[in-house]
Design a protein around this motif. Structure first.
Motif, short mmCIF file in Angstrom:
data_model
loop_
_atom_site.label_atom_id
_atom_site.label_comp_id
_atom_site.label_asym_id
_atom_site.label_seq_id
_atom_site.Cartn_x
_atom_site.Cartn_y
_atom_site.Cartn_z
N GLU A 60 0.90 -1.23 0.01
CA GLU A 60 0.12 -0.09 0.18
C GLU A 60 0.92 1.06 -0.17
O GLU A 60 1.75 1.24 0.92
N VAL A 61 0.90 2.06 -0.99
CA VAL A 61 1.39 3.30 -1.36
C VAL A 61 0.92 4.53 -0.46
O VAL A 61 0.03 5.06 -0.96
N ASP A 62 1.17 4.66 0.86
CA ASP A 62 0.75 5.78 1.44
C ASP A 62 1.65 6.53 2.34
O ASP A 62 2.99 5.95 2.07
N GLU A 63 1.27 7.33 3.21
CA GLU A 63 2.40 8.22 4.06
C GLU A 63 3.14 7.32 4.63
O GLU A 63 4.43 7.48 5.02
N HIS A 64 2.56 6.10 5.46
CA HIS A 64 3.24 5.24 6.30
C HIS A 64 4.36 4.51 5.37
O HIS A 64 5.54 4.17 5.86
N TYR A 65 3.94 4.11 3.99
CA TYR A 65 4.95 3.52 3.27
C TYR A 65 6.30 4.45 2.98
O TYR A 65 7.31 3.95 3.06
N PHE A 66 5.79 5.66 2.67
CA PHE A 66 7.10 6.62 2.24
C PHE A 66 8.01 6.80 3.83
O PHE A 66 9.15 7.20 3.56
N GLU A 67 7.30 6.85 4.81
CA GLU A 67 8.00 7.21 5.77
C GLU A 67 8.98 5.96 6.32
O GLU A 67 9.91 5.89 6.73
N ARG A 68 8.39 4.72 5.97
CA ARG A 68 9.16 3.44 6.41
C ARG A 68 10.65 3.33 5.40
O ARG A 68 11.68 3.17 5.59
N LEU A 69 10.23 4.00 4.23
CA LEU A 69 11.16 4.20 3.13
C LEU A 69 12.22 5.14 3.52
O LEU A 69 13.61 4.98 3.49
N ARG A 70 11.71 6.26 3.97
CA ARG A 70 12.78 7.43 4.56
C ARG A 70 13.69 6.77 5.64
O ARG A 70 14.78 6.81 5.87
N ASP A 71 12.99 6.02 6.64
CA ASP A 71 13.62 5.42 7.65
C ASP A 71 14.71 4.45 7.34
O ASP A 71 15.78 4.31 7.83
N ARG A 72 14.47 3.57 6.39
CA ARG A 72 15.44 2.68 5.76
C ARG A 72 16.55 3.30 5.09
O ARG A 72 17.85 2.75 5.37
N ILE A 73 16.39 4.38 4.56
CA ILE A 73 17.38 5.12 3.85
C ILE A 73 18.41 6.00 4.82
O ILE A 73 19.40 5.82 4.70
N ARG A 74 17.83 6.47 5.72
CA ARG A 74 18.33 7.29 6.91
C ARG A 74 19.24 6.06 7.71
O ARG A 74 20.34 6.25 8.07
N ALA A 75 18.70 4.85 7.96
CA ALA A 75 19.50 3.67 8.61
C ALA A 75 20.52 3.38 7.72
O ALA A 75 21.66 2.88 8.37
N ALA A 76 20.59 3.35 6.47
CA ALA A 76 21.64 2.86 5.62
C ALA A 76 22.55 3.86 5.46
O ALA A 76 23.89 3.57 4.80
N ALA A 77 22.48 5.10 5.59
CA ALA A 77 23.16 6.16 5.18
C ALA A 77 24.63 5.96 6.19
O ALA A 77 24.43 6.06 7.26
N PRO A 78 25.74 6.47 5.58
CA PRO A 78 26.65 6.32 6.51
C PRO A 78 26.67 7.62 7.38
O PRO A 78 26.22 8.57 6.90
N ASP A 79 27.15 7.64 8.63
CA ASP A 79 27.20 8.71 9.65
C ASP A 79 28.17 9.80 9.16
O ASP A 79 29.35 9.38 8.57
N ALA A 80 27.84 10.92 9.14
CA ALA A 80 28.62 12.02 8.43
C ALA A 80 29.55 12.83 9.63
O ALA A 80 29.25 12.69 10.94
#
Length: 80
Positions: A60-80
């Motif tokens: 289901e592509v809704d706001e929750h979907y995009f928030e989970r996607l953002r969380d996954r991206i943030r978690a995979a990003a190297p610490d700056a």
């Protein structure tokens, strides 16, 4: 490398020659090879789209979907 001869009407031949000179190709063979590579990529993309469309129900592509996607991206990003 194999050789293939093709016949073109004058208008298409002129178009190819113009593309070669304007876009920096070394010769008409380089231009045609580039066109073929692009078509191969398009065909692969179409096949992937069809596979995705026939693979069953998706998420289901809704706001929750995009928030989970953002969380996954943030978690995979190297610490700056």
């Amino acid at each position: 490398m194999a050789t293939m001869n093709i016949s073109l009407p004058d208008a298409l031949k002129e178009f190819v020659e113009t593309q070669v000179s304007e876009r920096g190709y070394g010769n008409s063979s380089e231009f045609v090879r580039d066109l073929i590579r692009h078509e191969q990529s398009r065909s692969q993309l179409r096949a992937m789209i069809v596979d995705g469309m026939t693979s069953g129900r998706g998420s289901e592509v809704d706001e929750h979907y995009f928030e989970r996607l953002r969380d996954r991206i943030r978690a995979a990003a190297p610490d700056a």
